[in-house]
Design an enzyme around this catalytic site. Sequence first.
Site, short mmCIF file in Angstrom:
data_model
loop_
_atom_site.label_atom_id
_atom_site.label_comp_id
_atom_site.label_asym_id
_atom_site.label_seq_id
_atom_site.Cartn_x
_atom_site.Cartn_y
_atom_site.Cartn_z
N HIS A 52 53.77 38.12 40.93
CA HIS A 52 54.65 37.66 39.82
C HIS A 52 56.07 37.91 39.97
O HIS A 52 56.79 39.02 40.02
CB HIS A 52 54.07 38.45 38.57
CG HIS A 52 54.90 38.09 37.33
ND1 HIS A 52 54.40 36.97 36.22
CD2 HIS A 52 55.91 38.38 36.74
CE1 HIS A 52 55.34 36.91 35.43
NE2 HIS A 52 56.35 37.62 35.68
N HIS B 142 56.73 32.66 34.85
CA HIS B 142 56.14 33.13 36.35
C HIS B 142 56.75 31.68 37.10
O HIS B 142 56.25 30.95 36.86
CB HIS B 142 54.77 33.20 36.33
CG HIS B 142 54.01 33.59 37.43
ND1 HIS B 142 53.00 34.66 37.82
CD2 HIS B 142 54.14 32.94 38.80
CE1 HIS B 142 52.67 34.60 39.17
NE2 HIS B 142 53.34 33.62 39.76
N ASN C 28 62.38 24.47 36.93
CA ASN C 28 62.92 25.02 35.55
C ASN C 28 63.19 26.25 35.58
O ASN C 28 62.12 27.04 35.71
CB ASN C 28 62.01 24.25 34.49
CG ASN C 28 61.75 22.84 34.35
OD1 ASN C 28 62.86 22.20 34.80
ND2 ASN C 28 60.61 22.37 33.88
N HIS D 227 57.49 28.65 39.27
CA HIS D 227 56.62 27.69 39.74
C HIS D 227 57.61 26.40 40.08
O HIS D 227 58.49 26.18 39.30
CB HIS D 227 55.78 27.49 38.63
CG HIS D 227 56.34 27.14 37.21
ND1 HIS D 227 56.72 28.05 36.28
CD2 HIS D 227 56.47 25.98 36.38
CE1 HIS D 227 57.23 27.63 35.38
NE2 HIS D 227 57.04 26.32 35.42
N CYS E 166 50.11 37.08 31.67
CA CYS E 166 50.67 35.87 32.32
C CYS E 166 49.81 35.13 32.92
O CYS E 166 49.00 35.16 33.59
CB CYS E 166 51.73 36.56 33.75
SG CYS E 166 52.32 35.30 34.56
N ASP F 89 48.86 20.46 36.97
CA ASP F 89 49.28 20.51 35.75
C ASP F 89 48.55 20.07 34.41
O ASP F 89 47.85 18.91 34.46
CB ASP F 89 50.64 19.87 35.45
CG ASP F 89 51.59 20.45 34.30
OD1 ASP F 89 52.48 21.42 34.76
OD2 ASP F 89 51.16 20.27 33.19
N CYS G 288 49.38 34.20 36.46
CA CYS G 288 48.71 35.25 37.31
C CYS G 288 47.27 35.23 37.04
O CYS G 288 46.58 35.30 38.07
CB CYS G 288 49.21 36.63 36.78
SG CYS G 288 51.08 37.26 37.32
N HIS H 191 57.45 22.61 40.25
CA HIS H 191 56.73 21.39 39.76
C HIS H 191 56.88 20.33 41.00
O HIS H 191 57.94 19.95 41.59
CB HIS H 191 57.14 20.53 38.77
CG HIS H 191 57.13 21.32 37.29
ND1 HIS H 191 56.08 21.41 36.50
CD2 HIS H 191 57.98 22.23 36.94
CE1 HIS H 191 56.43 22.09 35.53
NE2 HIS H 191 57.45 22.81 35.75
N THR I 242 59.07 27.30 30.53
CA THR I 242 58.20 27.71 29.33
C THR I 242 57.02 29.00 29.83
O THR I 242 56.63 29.45 28.87
CB THR I 242 57.22 26.69 28.73
OG1 THR I 242 56.43 25.85 29.69
CG2 THR I 242 58.35 25.62 27.93
P1 5GP Z 1 57.61 24.69 32.40
O1 5GP Z 1 57.96 24.11 31.31
O2 5GP Z 1 57.74 26.31 32.54
O3 5GP Z 1 58.54 24.49 33.80
O4 5GP Z 1 56.22 24.43 33.17
C1 5GP Z 1 54.92 25.02 32.59
C2 5GP Z 1 53.87 24.15 32.89
O5 5GP Z 1 52.72 24.55 33.05
C3 5GP Z 1 53.95 22.92 32.07
O6 5GP Z 1 54.22 21.55 32.81
C4 5GP Z 1 52.53 22.93 31.50
O7 5GP Z 1 51.77 21.86 31.19
C5 5GP Z 1 51.83 23.84 32.61
N1 5GP Z 1 50.71 24.76 32.25
C6 5GP Z 1 50.91 25.54 30.97
N2 5GP Z 1 49.73 26.13 30.96
C7 5GP Z 1 48.85 25.81 31.87
C8 5GP Z 1 47.42 26.19 31.93
O8 5GP Z 1 46.60 26.84 31.54
N3 5GP Z 1 46.90 25.27 33.13
C9 5GP Z 1 47.75 24.27 33.59
N4 5GP Z 1 46.99 23.76 34.94
N5 5GP Z 1 48.79 24.30 33.46
C10 5GP Z 1 49.64 24.72 32.50
ZN ZN Z 2 52.56 35.91 36.53
#
Ligand code: 5GP
Ligand code: ZN
Length: 110
Positions: free
Chosen positions: A45, A94, A83, A96, A3, A29, A6, A98, A91
């Site tokens: 997690h 875990h 989301n 989160h 993950c 991000d 994580c 924003h 995507t």
């Molecule tokens: P989701 O689309 O799941 O709501 O948001 C996942 C977010 O995680 C995305 O905005 C993506 O840019 C960010 N993200 C994905 N992988 C990484 C990473 O390795 N490092 C950082 N800092 N952000 C990440």
């Molecule tokens: Zn996780």
Amino acid sequence: MTCIFCAIAAGDIPATLAYESDDVVAFHDIDPKAPVHLVVIPRAHHANAAELAAADPALAGALLTVAAQLGAEHHGGFRIVLNTGPDGGQTVDHVHAHVLAGRGFGWPPG
Ligand code: 5GP
Ligand code: ZN
């Protein structure tokens, strides 16, 4: 299980941290959608917001508290987004929050 969030919480994958406590971590991000775009996660997690709220309401509250504090630091309006599920734009599985700030946001979101 691999993950990515994580791994960030553990310090195994680098990220630019904005906040950390025993329970919650926030980082910038990697692909920002606004001038301020922070991602706030619990260290533990949980797959998504619904599962976190059901399993640990106090931790869900802590996540929201940190997200709101980080948003308020930017002295204007901000948006907190959770989301949830693939149809909800999630995507990374875990949970989160924003925190987006520094530009205008329309409603409804695109
Ligand atoms: P989701 O689309 O799941 O709501 O948001 C996942 C977010 O995680 C995305 O905005 C993506 O840019 C960010 N993200 C994905 N992988 C990484 C990473 O390795 N490092 C950082 N800092 N952000 C990440
Ligand atoms: Zn996780």
